[in-house]
Scaffold this active site. Structure first.
Site, mmCIF file in Angstrom:
data_model
loop_
_atom_site.group_PDB
_atom_site.id
_atom_site.type_symbol
_atom_site.label_atom_id
_atom_site.label_comp_id
_atom_site.label_asym_id
_atom_site.label_seq_id
_atom_site.Cartn_x
_atom_site.Cartn_y
_atom_site.Cartn_z
ATOM 1 N N GLY A 15 45.190 -10.459 -32.693
ATOM 2 C CA GLY A 15 45.406 -11.183 -31.433
ATOM 3 C C GLY A 15 46.705 -10.726 -30.783
ATOM 4 N N ARG A 76 40.466 -5.979 -33.274
ATOM 5 C CA ARG A 76 40.271 -6.238 -34.700
ATOM 6 C C ARG A 76 39.133 -5.296 -35.093
ATOM 7 N NH1 ARG A 76 40.789 -11.845 -32.703
ATOM 8 N NH2 ARG A 76 42.829 -12.612 -33.351
ATOM 9 N N ASP A 107 48.711 -10.938 -40.527
ATOM 10 C CA ASP A 107 48.299 -10.661 -41.913
ATOM 11 C C ASP A 107 47.186 -9.620 -42.036
ATOM 12 O OD1 ASP A 107 50.014 -12.184 -43.344
ATOM 13 O OD2 ASP A 107 48.667 -13.902 -43.583
ATOM 14 N N THR A 129 52.539 -12.426 -33.858
ATOM 15 C CA THR A 129 51.448 -13.400 -33.709
ATOM 16 C C THR A 129 52.042 -14.709 -33.220
ATOM 17 O OG1 THR A 129 49.926 -14.867 -34.909
ATOM 18 C CG2 THR A 129 51.575 -13.765 -36.247
ATOM 19 N N ASP A 131 51.085 -17.481 -34.028
ATOM 20 C CA ASP A 131 50.852 -18.535 -35.026
ATOM 21 C C ASP A 131 52.052 -18.810 -35.944
ATOM 22 O OD1 ASP A 131 48.278 -18.513 -33.990
ATOM 23 O OD2 ASP A 131 47.484 -17.230 -35.569
ATOM 24 N N ASP A 133 52.628 -17.578 -38.745
ATOM 25 C CA ASP A 133 52.086 -17.826 -40.086
ATOM 26 C C ASP A 133 52.291 -16.644 -41.043
ATOM 27 O OD1 ASP A 133 50.359 -16.102 -38.805
ATOM 28 O OD2 ASP A 133 48.529 -17.167 -39.345
ATOM 29 N N ARG A 175 45.546 -20.963 -35.434
ATOM 30 C CA ARG A 175 44.576 -20.674 -36.491
ATOM 31 C C ARG A 175 44.640 -21.779 -37.545
ATOM 32 N NH1 ARG A 175 41.780 -15.896 -37.047
ATOM 33 N NH2 ARG A 175 43.200 -14.834 -35.654
HETATM 34 O O1 F6P Z 1 46.164 -15.383 -34.239
HETATM 35 C C1 F6P Z 1 46.340 -15.699 -32.903
HETATM 36 C C2 F6P Z 1 45.215 -16.553 -32.407
HETATM 37 O O2 F6P Z 1 45.429 -16.839 -31.042
HETATM 38 C C3 F6P Z 1 44.975 -17.834 -33.185
HETATM 39 O O3 F6P Z 1 45.873 -18.848 -32.818
HETATM 40 C C4 F6P Z 1 43.544 -18.123 -32.851
HETATM 41 O O4 F6P Z 1 42.939 -18.818 -33.918
HETATM 42 C C5 F6P Z 1 42.933 -16.759 -32.735
HETATM 43 O O5 F6P Z 1 43.993 -15.850 -32.511
HETATM 44 C C6 F6P Z 1 41.945 -16.637 -31.604
HETATM 45 O O6 F6P Z 1 41.386 -15.379 -31.656
HETATM 46 P P1 F6P Z 1 40.460 -14.749 -30.512
HETATM 47 O O7 F6P Z 1 41.360 -14.250 -29.435
HETATM 48 O O8 F6P Z 1 39.729 -13.675 -31.205
HETATM 49 O O9 F6P Z 1 39.608 -15.857 -30.004
#
Ligand code: F6P
Length: 323
Positions: A15, A76, A107, A129, A131, A133, A175
């Site tokens: 992300g 990804r 991660d 990120t 998050d 995390d 997340r």
């Molecule tokens: O890891 C960053 C994040 O925005 C999380 O907070 C969320 O769960 C996820 O990515 C959303 O991913 P996507 O953009 O694939 O919907």
């Protein structure tokens, strides 16, 4: 400069996060200043599979430090996450003389970096990120901007919740982690903050709202971390049990965009610079991070196994001042 570190590459993966551009800028400029050739890799690891790379110069990263998103795009990549994909990516790096890669992401991106290092290409992970995390770093690039965006949104939601005597249940990203929820919740004066890291029941939330009603409170903000979910249902249950008209808002990707804050630009610059420094010394398989405002680095494998402490004390404070 060692021969093997003549060319390096930088990619953003997973992300996107505000501040990724600042990190890319730092890597490109630091690398060039050390006499290296620096390639920008487009769309994460996919760029290494498709040969989608471009040599960067000092001007390639001009005027991006204040931009959200990532100029290198991100992805990804499922194809990369296979033994054949990793081998292809490593072979491509060798074919253009790249011996080190800075991977800006979370991660999942670091797992990819470990595999690429094992395939012979030194990688350094930079935590990027929203998050927050990543256990080996107290801070991840993008977190501060995301929290600030979240509170701006919640402040607006509060205006309308106040005008209508409503309860607004607001779900924030993160997340499985509750760091955005906790900090945004405190900063917005939320009545209740729900995260995976702290035990709760719907009845606890309802009881707190009823307690607030008794002391003359008419509108309420409940912050829900993404990992908990179920905000619509929670709003319905609150309305049924308390009689307070309730609405749910899922903030979503608005939290991933926008111009990075000072903290994100500075952290990204420090971490990006340090990552290049490690590669220039022939060091790979590390994740860089911030601990007590100092830049540190850990073995990727070790970093992936670490667990991040949730600030339970801060949660307690939030709870005790939110009546
Ligand atoms: O890891 C960053 C994040 O925005 C999380 O907070 C969320 O769960 C996820 O990515 C959303 O991913 P996507 O953009 O694939 O919907």
């Amino acid at each position: 400069m060692s021969q093997t570190q003549k060319s390096i590459a930088v990619l953003t993966s997973g992300g996107d996060a505000p501040g990724m551009n600042a990190a890319v800028r730092a890597v490109v400029r630091a690398g060039i200043n050390k006499g290296m050739k620096v390639y920008g890799v487009y769309r994460g690891y996919n760029g290494l599979l498709n040969g989608d790379v471009e040599e960067m110069n000092l001007r390639s990263v001009s005027d991006i430090i204040g931009n959200g998103g990532t100029m290198l795009y991100t992805a990804r990549s499922e194809e990369y996450a296979t033994p054949a994909g990793i081998q292809r990516a490593a072979d491509f790096c060798r074919s253009i003389g790249v011996s080190g890669v800075v991977v800006i992401g979370g991660d999942g991106s670091f797992r990819g970096a470990r595999c690429l290092t094992n395939a012979g290409i030194n990688c350094i992970g930079v935590p990027g990120t929203i998050d927050n995390d990543i256990a080996c770093s107290e801070y991840t690039v993008g977190f501060d901007t995301a929290m600030n965006t979240a509170i701006q949104m919640v402040d607006r939601i509060r205006d309308t919740a106040q005008s209508h005597d409503r309860c607004s249940v607001v779900e924030v990203m993160g997340r499985n982690a509750g760091y955005i929820a906790l900090n945004a919740g405190i900063a917005c004066g939320a009545t209740y903050i729900i995260t995976k890291e702290e035990p709760f029941t719907v009845n606890d939330v309802i009881a707190k709202i009823i307690e607030g009603q008794k002391s003359g409170k008419h509108h309420f903000i409940v912050i829900v971390a993404e990992g908990i979910g179920g905000s619509e249902q929670l709003a319905k249950e609150i309305e049924q049990a308390t009689g307070v008209e309730s609405r749910a808002t899922i903030l979503g990707h608005v939290q991933r965009g926008g111009s990075p804050t000072v903290q994100d630009r500075v952290a990204a610059s420090q971490l990006g610079y340090y990552a290049v420094d490690l590669l220039s010394k022939g060091i790979g398989n590390r994740v860089v991070g911030l601990q007590h405002n100092e830049v540190v680095d850990y073995d990727i494998q070790e970093a992936l196994k670490m667990k991040k402490e949730f600030p339970h004390d801060l949660y307690k404070i939030a709870n005790e001042i939110s009546f």
